[in-house]
Design an enzyme around this catalytic site. Structure first.
Site, PDB file in Angstrom:
ATOM      1  N   HIS A 153      12.856  63.603  49.671  1.00 44.17           N
ATOM      2  CA  HIS A 153      11.759  62.694  49.298  1.00 44.17           C
ATOM      3  C   HIS A 153      10.884  63.293  48.190  1.00 44.17           C
ATOM      4  O   HIS A 153       9.753  62.855  47.989  1.00 44.17           O
ATOM      5  CB  HIS A 153      10.879  62.406  50.513  1.00 44.17           C
ATOM      6  N   HIS A 160      14.778  56.338  54.322  1.00 44.89           N
ATOM      7  CA  HIS A 160      16.060  56.968  54.647  1.00 44.89           C
ATOM      8  C   HIS A 160      17.184  55.946  54.588  1.00 44.89           C
ATOM      9  O   HIS A 160      18.283  56.201  55.068  1.00 44.89           O
ATOM     10  CB  HIS A 160      16.010  57.599  56.047  1.00 44.89           C
TER      11      HIS A 160
END
Length: 331
Positions: free
Chosen positions: A57, A219
């Protein structure tokens, strides 16, 4: 799979080594861990601020380690929660005696492992408080989550908590301010393309050539719907309407806006999305105090974006405007 990597099982280690090599004047890696801390940690007389989660991320979360934001970030494997022992090492490294606040995105593994680490730290005499971020309005329960997911709005929690900690505020005061941010930030995202976890070697989900997914998680968790490609204006409107449905904003309210790229979206496109967001807020006579456009919490090489709105008052504006000096955010 085409990626600039060496061994798929070593990507997090290699990334952290490269990050520290680039910014060794700012951060260091705790030996034997995947924890990145400020060089001056623990800062005397200051509450420690710790966040983290799975890697993939970036710049979240290690990019926000530095003065005015985080004291440490715990980096799990790609899209995998960090283990409690790693979180505990981060807590111990940043505790100056005033306590430590954990900022946790609402994923079952993250919550469980950070809470376990908090219990272990408290057994060692360290005061720990925690705040769970659940800013994603898309869905209530998801693949890795009970309740709402934590996404890019988490960066605002880092900023406000970090600014208050720099002023020497107490753990209780910082925890209350962080919870106030969570109550006042809402986000929602969408994807144009999927992403590939290096160890998996293939995309985590599929989207057709002319297909997008609205409300997707960071995700690749399922969103609200798969639909045909729309214009930037239509997509921005869809995301904003879902946020407005959940967040009662009135004429004269003040907000900060974040247009967050998910990893493979050109800035050009993010600015086009922001054009519509800005026009919509202006029509509603909602004052935009500040806009952040760029990559703040990505999903590897996923193409797409998220929109976050953060409702402000005088005290939050003061903390949002306070100095910050981190790799990914400077003020």
């Amino acid at each position: 799979m085409k990626k600039l990597i060496n061994n798929p099982n070593q990507v997090v280690n290699d990334m952290l080594e490269g990050m520290v090599a680039a910014y060794r004047n700012r951060v260091r890696r705790l030996p034997g861990t995947n924890v990145i801390v400020r060089n001056d940690a623990p800062v005397k007389g200051k509450v420690g601020i710790v966040s983290g989660g799975g890697s993939g991320h970036e710049p979240a979360h290690a990019g926000y380690v530095g003065k005015g934001m985080l004291d440490a970030a715990v980096c799990g494997e790609v899209f995998t929660s960090p283990t409690p022992d790693q979180v505990l090492e981060a807590i111990k490294a940043v505790d100056s005696g005033k306590g430590v606040l954990l900022i946790i995105k609402n994923y079952t593994g993250d919550v469980m492992n950070f809470e376990m680490a908090a219990e272990l730290a408290e057994a060692e005499g360290i005061r720990v408080a925690k705040v769970i971020v659940n800013d994603d309005v898309a869905v209530e329960d998801s693949t890795f989550t009970t309740g709402r997911r934590g996404i890019a709005g988490t960066v605002f929690v880092h900023k406000i908590a970090g600014a208050l900690a720099e002023r020497g505020a107490s753990l209780e005061e910082i925890e209350a301010a962080a919870k106030k941010v969570v109550q006042n930030v809402r986000s929602m995202g969408m994807a144009l393309t999927p992403c590939t976890v290096p160890a998996a070697g293939k995309p985590g989900f599929e989207l057709g050539e002319n297909e997008i997914e609205v409300g997707i998680g960071i995700h690749g968790e399922p969103g609200i719907e798969k639909t045909t490609i729309k214009t930037a204006d239509e997509i921005a409107e869809t995301l904003l309407n879902k946020i407005f449905d959940d967040m009662k904003l009135e004429k004269g309210d003040r907000v900060a806006v974040m247009i967050n790229g998910l990893g493979a979206t050109p800035l050009m496109e993010l600015y086009i999305v922001n054009k519509k967001v800005s026009e919509t807020l202006e029509e509603k006579q909602i004052h935009v105090h500040e806009t952040f456009v760029g990559e703040y919490m990505t999903s590897l090489e996923m193409a797409g974006c998220s929109i976050s709105l953060f409702k402000l008052d005088d005290s939050l504006i003061e903390l949002l405007d306070a100095p910050a000096d981190t790799i990914a955010l400077k003020k």
